[in-house]
Design an enzyme around this catalytic site. Sequence first.
Site, PDB file in Angstrom:
ATOM      1  N   GLY A 177       0.832  -1.199   0.000  1.00 24.63           N
ATOM      2  CA  GLY A 177       0.000   0.000   0.000  1.00 24.63           C
ATOM      3  C   GLY A 177       0.862   1.242   0.000  1.00 24.63           C
ATOM      4  CG  MET A 188       4.135   4.111   6.368  1.00 18.97           C
ATOM      5  SD  MET A 188       2.681   3.811   7.410  1.00 18.97           S
ATOM      6  CE  MET A 188       3.069   4.856   8.801  1.00 18.97           C
ATOM      7  CD  GLU A 189       0.251   6.988   8.018  1.00 18.91           C
ATOM      8  OE1 GLU A 189      -0.239   6.723   9.129  1.00 18.91           O
ATOM      9  OE2 GLU A 189       0.112   6.254   7.018  1.00 18.91           O
ATOM     10  CD  GLU A 220      -0.820   6.974   2.774  1.00 18.22           C
ATOM     11  OE1 GLU A 220      -0.351   7.180   3.910  1.00 18.22           O
ATOM     12  OE2 GLU A 220      -1.586   6.031   2.524  1.00 18.22           O
TER      13      GLU A 220
END
Length: 819
Positions: A269, A271-272, A304
């Site tokens: 996916g 990731m922030e 994000e």
Amino acid sequence: MTEAGNVDAKSLTREEAEERGALLDVDRYDIAVDLRGLFEGEVLESVSRIAFRCTTPGASTFVDCAAEVRSATLNGRELDLSTVAEGRIPLPDLAADNVLLVHAAQSDTGSGAGILRTVDPSDKLVYVWTSFEPDDARRAWACFDQPDLKAPHAFTVSAPESWTVTSNGAPDSVEDLGDGGRVWRFPDTPRLSTYVVVVNAGPFHEIREQRGGHSLGLYCRQSLKQYLERDAADLLDTTERGLAFFGERFGQPFPQERYDQVFVPGMGGAMENWGCVTWTDSVLFRSAPTHGQKALVASVLLHEMAHMWFGDLVTMQWWDDLWLNEAFASWAATWASVNATQYTDGWATFLAASKLTGYQVDMGPASHPIRGDVPNVAQAMANFDAITYVKGESVLKQLVAYVGEEAFVEGLRAYFRDHAWGNTRLHDLMSAVGTAAGRDLSSWTTQWFDRAGTDTLAMRGREILATGPGGQDARPHHLEIGVYQRNGEALERAGTAYVETTGPRTVVDGLPEADLYLLNDSDLTFAAVRPDERSLRVLLESAGQLPDPLSRAVAVSTAWDMLVKGELSTDELLTCVLDVLASERSAGVVEPFLAMALRAADQWSAPVAVPTALARLAAVAAELAEDPEHRAPALRTLAASATSEDHFALLEKAATEDHDLAWRVLARRAALGTYDAAEVEALLERDPDPEAAVRALCVTAARPDESAKAEAWEAIFEKRSVPVGPPMVGVAQCFWRPVQGELMLPWTYRYLDWVSDVQTRGGMMTVGGTLRAMFPTTGDQEFLARARQIATDEGVDPTVRATLLTGTDTLARVLRARG
């Protein structure tokens, strides 16, 4: 001492986190990371220096380190490494001010548990990325791995000379090392939680532009640079627009100049990480992206980005408020898409493409409150689901409708201002919004965030009948009723009724006569809706005549919910969706409607009816492909449903220069029993995609052949050569073919054998992604019974339990619909 990579790390409990959080205040982390061992090997080394204070001198606690601990000193004294266990280093006899120094090594860099080292199959170049949510920072270096112990981090990274290193900000310096390689020194981050710091490295291709006062960077592996260069203008434009929109609406700009986005292989996916978002590079699509794919990328990008404020700047105290991060970021992404980008049909896309997954989980045995009980981090991992993301987003949309957008935004500005760089609980947000709106939201909060399940709203005459799940009272709902009347071949809006439901019955005054009352028009609330008998008939027959794409999405999703709950046949649902597609022109909903129709035809239809259902869909897709705006998604749907040589002739002509479509056509032919190994090999030769072998595996997986299924299974579960995320989903969709009947059943049981042995410690994206992607879309009652038994076994991992419960509930509904 334990061997690197073989640490059986204990899951942190809420009670332990509260005790440690009350005892400690972390001043800073200075972390030296040596990546040179990953150039040809598997070992990442780190030295973590932690300065922290203790409120009770003489007390003891522990620091997290799920790696090989090579040495550890506390305030200059050596710690006894024989006491290290379960990923924890005991820290006895703390002083008021402490300095901890831990040298660690991690060799588990190939499983995706916090760190992933990958080798590009096309050019053999090595790339490394980290992703630490919820508690995988401890797998890379020693830290107090809980969200409320925030602190500045300063990274010094040693890497091979040919590699570029990215972290949470711009490097202060890059210098040659005397013993080979280069050292990258990064300045202090703001006060951040351990799970949003990052180190990525590799021989990246970089694009950088100055936009709107920010230095915007894009990175990818060398073999994908042509796709990043193709998409860079859109990515940079959306990033610039998003930073400006959120900065203005939230009342404070993103506070540092540098904002990077790194596209990496093998990630499920995105990731922030503060100032340096890490993405799966599967979103660098190997064929020209469709409108829907571009909208998805924009949505993820904005999701994000919203985390920079909601999650990074202000962080939940503990994982029971995980939704505060994810639901808010999801809502903000759609809100920004509609208001700041070209994707103005974002709310219709959300309903048609995503919201139904929230309903799916919420109606099943894995449902839980949005603010759930999270006794330990393992349970937090299980809550990365459609309740947290999708239902949470929907409830925030309902809250905005309930208090008004102006008051909601005013509350957000106060929330960010008052809690910057700190930690909060749900009460803090709701108090800020309630104060701005002049409303007491305590009861509303309890009803919406602390109760599981979906309410049902039914239109009967001039009343809305509201029932809660399991016979409970329904929640309050602020919604619209669209009033539509026929005018020739169109349904025209004759008015809108705005309603706040109270109790089990709400009378709607002044409602005029109409052909269709569309309950929950504009999709403001989260509820299953049931129209009156006359409206239902019009909805099923004429949904495509509604004037607005969001209204059409409400109508179609209502029909889908009725199918799932056994109130509508698959044929009735398919007729409704295909009728809408025959005239649909909104790019925002065409693709999700096509996907829904394919799912209904291929999975929800009785096996004997599948060929006819697919032929109906193929006819509509072929017609839709005549429209240049919808040609690409229509052809992809046709490739999954083609039933005649005319269909294949159309597809093969279109696939001449489109490798993605060519792979889809080969997979469809293989599923129908025609497999041409030479054609697959020829396409492999001319496809520049470095992961073209995965596309070839899709063709293999689709074949109705035992040895072909075994080859695909081995690649996923034994060799682990299929990246999680879209590549694995693609293989899974080809592998699980309901029409292949008895051939599939043994593989459903084999999936359960794997589940019984799976370990989910760390690597949430990898293990969780495989669990969900490979859940069977066919099975029998024996499979359902065994899966439910595993889900209820004592000690089963919460992520496994939730996946099995949701999957079996959905499959049981599918089997019922198939008859």
